[in-house]
Write a protein that holds these residues in place. Structure first.
Motif, short mmCIF file in Angstrom:
data_model
loop_
_atom_site.label_atom_id
_atom_site.label_comp_id
_atom_site.label_asym_id
_atom_site.label_seq_id
_atom_site.Cartn_x
_atom_site.Cartn_y
_atom_site.Cartn_z
N ALA A 143 15.96 9.61 1.08
CA ALA A 143 14.90 10.61 0.90
C ALA A 143 15.38 12.02 1.20
O ALA A 143 16.22 12.24 2.09
CB ALA A 143 13.71 10.27 1.80
N ARG A 144 14.86 12.98 0.48
CA ARG A 144 15.14 14.39 0.75
C ARG A 144 14.34 14.86 1.95
O ARG A 144 14.77 15.75 2.69
CB ARG A 144 14.81 15.23 -0.48
CG ARG A 144 15.71 14.93 -1.68
CD ARG A 144 15.17 15.58 -2.95
NE ARG A 144 15.17 17.02 -2.84
CZ ARG A 144 14.42 17.81 -3.62
NH1 ARG A 144 13.63 17.29 -4.51
NH2 ARG A 144 14.48 19.12 -3.48
N GLU A 145 13.16 14.30 2.13
CA GLU A 145 12.35 14.63 3.28
C GLU A 145 12.93 13.98 4.54
O GLU A 145 13.60 12.96 4.45
CB GLU A 145 10.90 14.13 3.11
CG GLU A 145 10.15 14.71 1.95
CD GLU A 145 10.45 14.04 0.62
OE1 GLU A 145 9.91 14.49 -0.40
OE2 GLU A 145 11.24 13.06 0.60
N VAL B 106 5.37 19.32 2.60
CA VAL B 106 5.63 18.51 3.78
C VAL B 106 7.14 18.28 3.91
O VAL B 106 7.76 17.69 3.03
CB VAL B 106 4.89 17.16 3.71
CG1 VAL B 106 5.27 16.27 4.88
CG2 VAL B 106 3.38 17.40 3.68
N THR B 107 7.72 18.73 5.01
CA THR B 107 9.15 18.54 5.22
C THR B 107 9.47 17.30 6.04
O THR B 107 10.58 16.78 5.97
CB THR B 107 9.77 19.77 5.91
OG1 THR B 107 9.13 19.96 7.19
CG2 THR B 107 9.58 21.02 5.07
N THR B 108 8.48 16.83 6.82
CA THR B 108 8.69 15.64 7.65
C THR B 108 7.52 14.68 7.46
O THR B 108 6.36 15.06 7.64
CB THR B 108 8.80 16.00 9.14
OG1 THR B 108 9.90 16.90 9.33
CG2 THR B 108 9.03 14.74 9.98
N ILE B 109 7.82 13.45 7.10
CA ILE B 109 6.82 12.38 6.97
C ILE B 109 7.06 11.38 8.09
O ILE B 109 8.19 10.93 8.29
CB ILE B 109 6.93 11.66 5.62
CG1 ILE B 109 6.79 12.64 4.45
CG2 ILE B 109 5.90 10.55 5.51
CD1 ILE B 109 7.19 12.04 3.10
N VAL B 110 6.00 11.04 8.80
CA VAL B 110 6.09 9.99 9.81
C VAL B 110 5.36 8.77 9.28
O VAL B 110 4.15 8.81 9.06
CB VAL B 110 5.49 10.44 11.15
CG1 VAL B 110 5.68 9.35 12.21
CG2 VAL B 110 6.14 11.75 11.62
N ILE C 13 0.80 -1.23 0.00
CA ILE C 13 0.00 0.00 0.00
C ILE C 13 0.83 1.27 0.00
O ILE C 13 0.28 2.36 -0.20
CB ILE C 13 -0.97 0.06 1.20
CG1 ILE C 13 -0.20 0.13 2.52
CG2 ILE C 13 -1.94 -1.10 1.18
CD1 ILE C 13 -1.06 0.56 3.69
N SER C 14 2.14 1.17 0.21
CA SER C 14 2.93 2.39 0.40
C SER C 14 3.20 3.12 -0.91
O SER C 14 3.29 2.52 -1.98
CB SER C 14 4.25 2.05 1.09
OG SER C 14 4.05 1.65 2.41
N ILE C 15 3.36 4.44 -0.79
CA ILE C 15 3.71 5.30 -1.91
C ILE C 15 5.12 5.83 -1.73
O ILE C 15 5.72 5.69 -0.65
CB ILE C 15 2.71 6.46 -2.06
CG1 ILE C 15 2.68 7.32 -0.77
CG2 ILE C 15 1.32 5.94 -2.39
CD1 ILE C 15 1.76 8.52 -0.85
N LYS C 16 5.68 6.43 -2.77
CA LYS C 16 7.01 7.01 -2.67
C LYS C 16 6.96 8.30 -1.86
O LYS C 16 6.01 9.08 -1.98
CB LYS C 16 7.56 7.30 -4.07
CG LYS C 16 7.79 6.05 -4.92
CD LYS C 16 8.31 6.40 -6.30
CE LYS C 16 8.55 5.14 -7.13
NZ LYS C 16 9.05 5.45 -8.49
N PRO C 17 7.98 8.58 -1.05
CA PRO C 17 7.95 9.79 -0.23
C PRO C 17 7.76 11.07 -1.02
O PRO C 17 7.07 12.00 -0.56
CB PRO C 17 9.32 9.77 0.47
CG PRO C 17 9.74 8.35 0.46
CD PRO C 17 9.17 7.76 -0.80
N GLN C 18 8.35 11.14 -2.21
CA GLN C 18 8.25 12.38 -2.97
C GLN C 18 6.83 12.70 -3.42
O GLN C 18 6.52 13.84 -3.72
CB GLN C 18 9.19 12.36 -4.18
CG GLN C 18 9.00 11.20 -5.14
CD GLN C 18 9.93 10.06 -4.87
OE1 GLN C 18 10.20 9.72 -3.71
NE2 GLN C 18 10.46 9.44 -5.94
N VAL C 19 5.96 11.70 -3.44
CA VAL C 19 4.56 11.95 -3.83
C VAL C 19 3.85 12.79 -2.79
O VAL C 19 2.96 13.60 -3.11
CB VAL C 19 3.82 10.62 -4.04
CG1 VAL C 19 2.34 10.84 -4.32
CG2 VAL C 19 4.46 9.83 -5.17
#
Length: 407
Positions: free
Chosen positions: A118-120, A93-97, A80-86
């Motif tokens: 990841a850049r994030e 969004v600078t931080t993804i948890v 189910i996961s997507i790429k962080p850049q999406v």
């Protein structure tokens, strides 16, 4: 236009600060960022050094970088996961948890192949189930006690404390079956041993929402707090609502966690009207919620704005509140010497009709739209996510009440 690799100074001109806490004036100001990525000066009519880059904000808002406290970005490691850049920098969004995509058995791959490149900034709640969400609801991560290895989970956290900021458990019938509340109790015990917060996904019973709240303590997170599922939403049971309110007052954090099945406009609106605001706003973005019904962080923030949550509270719940959960500094974020990490955004009039997780439609009169993301000396153009095609669930809201059933 994107300024990524240029390390020359950067001037953000004419932006209105919001979400930085008390003592920060909210009138339009200039922010000068040095080539080292740290704030050099904040004030009116700042003179940029020769060769500096310039962003004319034209009165747009600037806030601390948005933090999405619940998303799924173990792309390739779960179904189910997507790429962080999406859902990351290009969406403001600078931080993804990541909320439990990985368990102890596959966290090493998540770290090496997704988090580190990841850049994030990516932090994670570690799933108490060893396999995490490899096959999500098709193969539960919590079938029975064989699904949990307490020793390996503790060891995984100790080896990755720079990234793992809590434990995650999904407490809903489709996951735990007849096992009921037991996985929550085990997850809470492990979180206590590790001195970390526990995030609990609540949904259709068993266990019931009330049971979950009674186990949690200050600092723990309940995600999907405004879900509209039968026997699981806080507005269909007055005793549950009162319990949720007491728990929130005692420091248990209510998180939106929109997702594909866990946010109801009606529940959110009624709760906000009664003074129960979410502690944090998050998307629960994944492959099944991206194009419908979530889209992105800005749209999710706009939904909370549309149900009556005050603007400043929406921004705080998308920045400093989730930063507190994951241990990031929340003070002096606009002071000289601090590393720059901002989202520049507009709030525009809108006639957009959009759905919640229940298939109901509402009108968003104001839309929060990111335009720049600032990470140190980097400035990245940002925008809302645009689904590849118009959803069949989108339709016009009722001109009288704003609610229609779009299913």
């Amino acid at each position: 236009m994107t300024f990524q690799d240029d390390s020359s100074p950067l001037l953000i001109a004419g932006a209105k600060p919001v979400g930085f806490g008390r003592g920060v004036p909210q009138e339009a100001t200039d922010i000068l960022i040095g080539g080292d990525g740290r704030i050099a000066a904040v004030g009116h009519s700042l003179q940029a050094p020769d060769g500096a880059r310039r962003i004319d904000a034209k009165g747009a808002y600037v806030s601390p970088g948005w933090v999405d406290l619940h998303a799924h970005v173990w792309h390739g490691g779960t179904d189910i996961s997507i790429k962080p850049q999406v859902c990351g920098i290009e969406r403001g969004v600078t931080t993804i948890v990541d909320a439990g995509s990985a368990g102890e058995a596959n966290f090493h791959g998540f770290r090496e192949y997704i988090i580190e490149p990841a850049r994030e900034r990516i932090k994670a709640f570690l799933n108490i189930g060893s396999i995490g969400l490899v096959a999500c609801n098709r193969v539960s991560e919590l079938i029975d006690m064989r699904s949990i290895d307490i020793d390996r989970t503790i060891a995984c956290v100790e080896a990755n404390r720079d990234i793992i900021i809590g434990i995650k458990v999904r407490a809903s019938g489709v996951i735990v079956g007849a096992w009921g509340i037991t996985p929550v109790k085990i997850a809470k015990k492990v979180a206590k041993i590790l001195k970390l917060p526990l995030m609990v996904h609540v949904g259709e019973p068993p266990p019931v929402f009330d049971e979950v709240l009674e186990i949690l303590g200050p600092g723990d997170v309940v995600t999907h707090c405004f879900n509209g599922k039968a026997a699981a939403n806080i507005m269909e049971d007055e005793d549950l609502f009162q319990l949720a309110q007491r728990c929130a007052n005692d420091g248990i954090r209510l998180d939106v966690g929109h997702g594909g099945a866990s946010f109801s406009f009606k529940v959110a609106e009624l709760a906000v009207q009664r003074g129960l605001l979410p502690f944090s706003i998050s998307t629960d973005l994944h492959a099944r919620s991206l194009d419908n019904p979530v889209w992105d962080m800005g749209t999710t923030m706009s939904k909370l704005l549309s149900v009556g949550m005050p603007f400043e509270a929406v921004i705080d719940a998308s920045t400093r509140a989730p930063m507190e959960v994951i241990g990031l500094p929340t003070e002096n974020l606009l002071s000289p010497g601090t590393r720059a990490e901002f989202t520049v955004f507009e709030v525009n009039d809108s006639d957009l009709s959009i759905v919640d997780s229940m298939g109901y439609n509402a009108h968003l009169p104001r839309l929060i739209e990111p335009i720049w993301t600032i990470l140190g000396h980097e400035a990245v153009k940002a925008s809302r996510y645009v689904p590849p095609r118009k959803s069949a669930l989108e339709s016009s809201a009722c001109p009288h009440c704003g609610w229609i059933n779009a299913r």
